[in-house]
Design a protein around this motif. Structure first.
Motif, PDB file in Angstrom:
ATOM      1  N   LEU A 245      83.094  56.880  61.769  1.00 63.25           N
ATOM      2  CA  LEU A 245      82.146  56.239  62.572  1.00 63.25           C
ATOM      3  C   LEU A 245      81.035  56.702  63.444  1.00 63.25           C
ATOM      4  O   LEU A 245      79.741  57.858  62.825  1.00 63.25           O
ATOM      5  N   LEU A 246      80.153  55.201  63.423  1.00 63.76           N
ATOM      6  CA  LEU A 246      78.764  55.150  64.085  1.00 63.76           C
ATOM      7  C   LEU A 246      78.070  55.464  65.472  1.00 63.76           C
ATOM      8  O   LEU A 246      78.753  53.910  65.734  1.00 63.76           O
ATOM      9  N   MET A 247      77.791  55.426  65.915  1.00 69.63           N
ATOM     10  CA  MET A 247      77.408  55.797  67.435  1.00 69.63           C
ATOM     11  C   MET A 247      75.998  55.640  67.751  1.00 69.63           C
ATOM     12  O   MET A 247      75.215  56.224  67.203  1.00 69.63           O
ATOM     13  N   ARG A 248      75.853  55.087  68.928  1.00 66.34           N
ATOM     14  CA  ARG A 248      74.529  55.362  69.789  1.00 66.34           C
ATOM     15  C   ARG A 248      74.541  56.085  70.603  1.00 66.34           C
ATOM     16  O   ARG A 248      75.346  56.390  70.661  1.00 66.34           O
ATOM     17  N   HIS A 249      73.425  57.204  70.844  1.00 66.26           N
ATOM     18  CA  HIS A 249      73.594  57.684  71.678  1.00 66.26           C
ATOM     19  C   HIS A 249      73.620  57.326  73.256  1.00 66.26           C
ATOM     20  O   HIS A 249      74.167  55.770  73.255  1.00 66.26           O
ATOM     21  N   GLY A 250      73.670  58.285  73.931  1.00 61.96           N
ATOM     22  CA  GLY A 250      74.661  57.590  75.845  1.00 61.96           C
ATOM     23  C   GLY A 250      73.020  57.157  76.138  1.00 61.96           C
ATOM     24  O   GLY A 250      71.930  56.681  75.861  1.00 61.96           O
TER      25      GLY A 250
ATOM     26  N   THR B  47      73.270  57.481  66.196  1.00 62.48           N
ATOM     27  CA  THR B  47      71.914  56.743  65.721  1.00 62.48           C
ATOM     28  C   THR B  47      71.545  55.847  66.888  1.00 62.48           C
ATOM     29  O   THR B  47      71.873  55.786  67.671  1.00 62.48           O
ATOM     30  N   HIS B  48      70.398  55.522  66.476  1.00 64.68           N
ATOM     31  CA  HIS B  48      70.293  53.304  67.320  1.00 64.68           C
ATOM     32  C   HIS B  48      70.472  52.759  67.756  1.00 64.68           C
ATOM     33  O   HIS B  48      71.258  52.398  66.760  1.00 64.68           O
ATOM     34  N   ASP B  49      70.333  51.827  69.378  1.00 62.71           N
ATOM     35  CA  ASP B  49      71.237  50.702  68.762  1.00 62.71           C
ATOM     36  C   ASP B  49      70.310  49.875  67.364  1.00 62.71           C
ATOM     37  O   ASP B  49      70.877  48.611  67.229  1.00 62.71           O
ATOM     38  N   VAL B  50      68.839  49.864  67.306  1.00 65.47           N
ATOM     39  CA  VAL B  50      68.547  48.793  66.404  1.00 65.47           C
ATOM     40  C   VAL B  50      68.911  49.255  65.042  1.00 65.47           C
ATOM     41  O   VAL B  50      69.263  48.158  64.713  1.00 65.47           O
ATOM     42  N   VAL B  51      69.429  50.382  64.981  1.00 62.52           N
ATOM     43  CA  VAL B  51      69.698  50.726  63.668  1.00 62.52           C
ATOM     44  C   VAL B  51      71.586  50.336  63.195  1.00 62.52           C
ATOM     45  O   VAL B  51      71.543  49.535  61.758  1.00 62.52           O
TER      46      VAL B  51
END
Length: 553
Positions: free
Chosen positions: A131-136, A425-429
C-alpha cells in the motif's frame, strides 16, 4: 455582532463597505494555555492501571478483499451543506469530484478495465499487499493561494474605495480561518477509516507475520499523523503503538527519501522545469475563468479580480467545506470536516467553471509531476526499486536514485519478508511513481492541451492523487497456491491495466505474471536516467510532447 446586524439590514443591491477585519487571519489554539496533563497517572489512570477489562477474546482475521461480494465502494462523498455551482440546476453534479488533488478519495470505476473488480479474481489467492497512500485532507500549504487571497482582501479592505455587493457581499466580513500544512479533522478521520477498511480487506495477511510489521512515513507533521491515524484504525487505538514499528524518514533538502524524492532532485524544484505544471495550468486558467471574471468583477470595487485570485477562490471552496463521508455498509454515515463547515466561494462558479478547475489541476499534475514532466519518472524511480527489492526479496545494491542507502541496507528498517507493506507519501509522489511504473493507460490521451478540455481524457488528478489516495499492489497466486504467480494494481479501487510494462499482456482483471512484471520493471529502471533528468542543465522541450516522464533522448 453589530456588523452582522447592519449587513442584513442593508438592501441586497447596496454595496457593502468592508469591516476592518475583512480578510484577516483567525487563529484558535487548543489545549488552553497553561493546561497540562501531568496529573493523568494520579487521578486519571489508563486502562491498564484500572483493569477490569472484561472478556477480550478475538476472532479470525477478515479477508474481505477475497470474500466481500459485491465490493463496498468509497462512493458517497457529499457535504453536510452540499456545495452548489452558480448554475446548480443539475442536482447530480458533484462539485467535490472536480477539486483535483483537493478532492476526498472516492472509488474509481475503471481505468480501462470495466469488468475488473478490486475483489481478488476467482481462483486466485492473496499472498501479499503493498500500500502506497497519500496523507489525509490538510489545510493549505504555507504561502499558498488561499492565504495570499486573504492578505489581498485584508489589504484592499483597509483602504478607501473598497466595497462589495451581490454574491461577493460576504467578503465584507469574511475572515481567513484556515491553518497551514497540518491535517484537518476530516483528514484524521479518513486515514483512521482507511486503516479500518484495510484491516477488513487484508487483515488475514497478519497471520503470515513472524515479527512486527514496519510501516514507513516521512517526518512532516501531516505525514506522520496520517500514518499514526491509519495504524490506529488498522490495529487498535489502544494498542497500535506496540503492534508495529513506525519508521519516520526525514523529509528535508538533501536527505534521500523515496517518499519525498523531490528533495534530492534539483530540476524538480527549478523555476522552469519544476514549475512547468503551474505555467501550463495558468494558460488554461486564462481561458476557463474569463467569463467568471466578467461576472464577478462588477461586484467588487477597489480590487482587481485577477485570474489568479479567482483560482484561489475556487481552492478556498474546497478547503472550507464540510463533507459527509458514507464509506460502506459496515461503517455508519459520519459527518466530518474538510476544514470549517460551509463556503460561499463554492456557489460563485458554474458547473463548467468547476470542470475547468479540475482540468486546471490536471494540467498542473501532468506537466509538473506526471507523464509530461522530464523529472517525474526519475522521482518515482526509487520507490520502484524498493518495490522490486521487496517482490524479489533481494536487497538493493545500486544506489542511483532517491533511495536511502542507510535505511534500505538494513533488514530492520527495510525488511523484505513482510506480507503487508504500508508507505505514506504525497500526491505529487504518487503521480511520479505511477509514471515511473509506466501506467500508460493514464497517459493515453496526452499530451494535454492548454486551450480546451479534451473529451474522454485519461488523466484525472482526482482519480490519481486525491486526499487519502491509495495505490495498492496485490501479489497473488493464480491458481491459488502458496507461491505468488501474479501481480496487479488498484488505484483508488480502480484496476489499472499493465500493458505498458514489457511482458505484461492484456488481461481483463489487470493481472500480470509476476516474473514478467519484475523483468519489465528491471527494463523500466534501466531506461530512467536519474542523474541526467534530475541534475543535468537542460530546458523544457518546446512543445512538451513528453508522455513517459523522461527527458527525450
Amino acid at each position: 455582532m453589530l456588523a452582522t446586524v447592519l449587513l442584513f439590514a442593508l438592501p441586497f443591491c447596496t454595496a457593502e463597505s468592508a469591516s476592518s477585519y475583512a480578510g484577516s487571519t483567525v487563529v484558535d489554539s487548543y489545549p488552553p494555555p497553561g493546561a497540562t496533563n501531568t496529573a493523568v497517572n494520579i487521578y486519571f489512570p489508563d486502562g491498564a492501571q484500572v483493569g477490569y477489562a472484561g472478556p477480550t477474546p478475538t476472532g479470525a482475521e477478515p479477508e474481505a478483499i477475497a470474500t466481500a461480494i459485491p465490493f463496498s465502494k468509497v462512493d458517497n462523498i457529499f457535504p453536510l451543506s452540499r456545495p452548489n455551482s452558480a448554475d446548480g440546476a443539475n442536482i447530480a453534479f458533484n462539485v467535490t469530484r472536480h477539486w483535483g488533488n483537493l478532492s476526498p478519495m472516492y472509488s474509481v470505476d475503471s481505468f480501462g478495465l470495466p469488468d475488473a473488480s478490486p475483489i481478488i479474481p476467482e481462483g486466485c489467492g492473496l499472498n501479499a499487499v503493498h500500500l502506497l497512500m497519500r496523507h489525509g485532507a490538510r489545510y493549505p500549504t504555507s504561502d499558498s493561494g488561499p492565504s495570499q487571497f486573504a492578505s489581498v482582501i485584508h489589504d484592499a479592505a483597509s483602504k478607501e474605495g473598497f466595497s462589495v455587493t451581490g454574491d461577493l457581499e460576504f467578503l465584507a466580513t469574511w475572515t481567513y480561518k484556515l491553518g497551514a500544512e497540518i491535517l484537518t479533522p476530516f483528514g484524521r478521520q479518513s486515514l483512521f477509516s482507511n486503516g479500518v477498511a484495510f484491516r477488513y480487506r487484508y487483515g488475514k495477511l497478519l497471520n503470515a507475520f513472524t515479527d512486527l510489521p514496519v510501516f514507513r512515513t516521512t517526518s512532516e507533521d501531516r505525514m506522520l499523523n496520517s500514518a499514526l491515524n491509519f495504524a490506529a484504525g488498522f490495529f487498535d487505538v489502544g494498542t497500535y503503538q506496540t503492534d508495529y514499528h513506525q519508521e519516520i524518514i526525514i523529509e528535508e533538502n538533501n536527505f534521500n527519501n523515496t517518499l519525498a524524492p523531490y528533495d534530492v532532485c534539483p530540476n524538480a524544484n527549478s523555476a522552469d522545469i519544476g514549475n512547468f505544471g503551474g505555467t501550463q495550468s495558468s494558460k488554461w486558467a486564462n481561458v476557463y475563468l474569463k467569463d467568471a471574471r466578467k461576472r464577478l468583477q462588477p461586484m467588487i470595487q477597489g480590487l482587481n479580480l485577477t485570474i489568479s485570485l479567482l483560482a484561489d477562490m475556487q481552492e478556498l471552496c474546497a478547503y472550507e467545506v464540510i463533507t459527509s463521508f458514507t464509506r460502506s455498509s459496515w461503517v455508519s454515515d459520519i459527518l466530518q470536516t474538510v476544514a470549517l463547515g460551509y463556503s460561499k466561494f463554492c456557489d460563485l462558479f458554474t458547473e463548467e467553471e468547476w470542470e475547468g478547475f479540475e482540468y486546471y489541476i490536471d494540467l498542473d499534475f501532468w506537466y509538473g509531476s506526471g507523464p509530461g514532466n522530464p523529472t517525474a519518472a526519475a522521482q518515482g524511480l526509487g520507490y520502484v526499486q524498493e518495490l522490486v527489492s521487496r517482490l524479489t526479496h533481494t536487497p538493493i545494491n545500486v544506489w542511483n536514485s532517491s533511495t536511502n542507502s542507510t535505511l534500505d541496507s538494513s533488514n530492520i528498517t527495510f525488511p523484505l519478508n513482510q506480507p503487508i507493506y504500508v508507505d505514506a507519501t504525497h500526491d505529487v509522489v504518487i503521480a511520479s511513481i505511477a509514471t515511473a511504473l509506466n501506467f500508460t493507460s493514464l497517459a493515453a490521451t496526452g499530451p494535454l492541451p492548454t486551450d480546451h478540455i479534451p473529451p474522454h481524457r485519461s488523466y484525472i488528478s482526482s482519480q490519481i492523487a486525491p486526499f487519502a489516495s491509495q495505490l495498492i499492489a496485490q501479489v497473488l497466486s493464480c491458481p491459488a497456491s502458496e507461491e505468488p504467480t501474479h501481480i496487479r494494481f488498484l488505484l483508488n479501487d480502480g484496476v489499472v491495466p499493465l500493458t505498458g510494462i514489457h511482458g505484461c499482456t492484456e488481461d481483463s482483471n489487470g493481472l500480470c505474471a509476476l516474473p514478467s512484471f519484475i523483468s519489465g520493471m528491471h527494463e523500466r529502471i534501466g531506461q530512467i536516467d536519474y542523474a541526467h533528468d534530475c541534475f543535468a542543465n537542460y530546458t523544457m522541450p518546446d512543445p512538451d510532447d513528453i508522455i513517459d516522464g523522461r527527458y527525450p533522448n
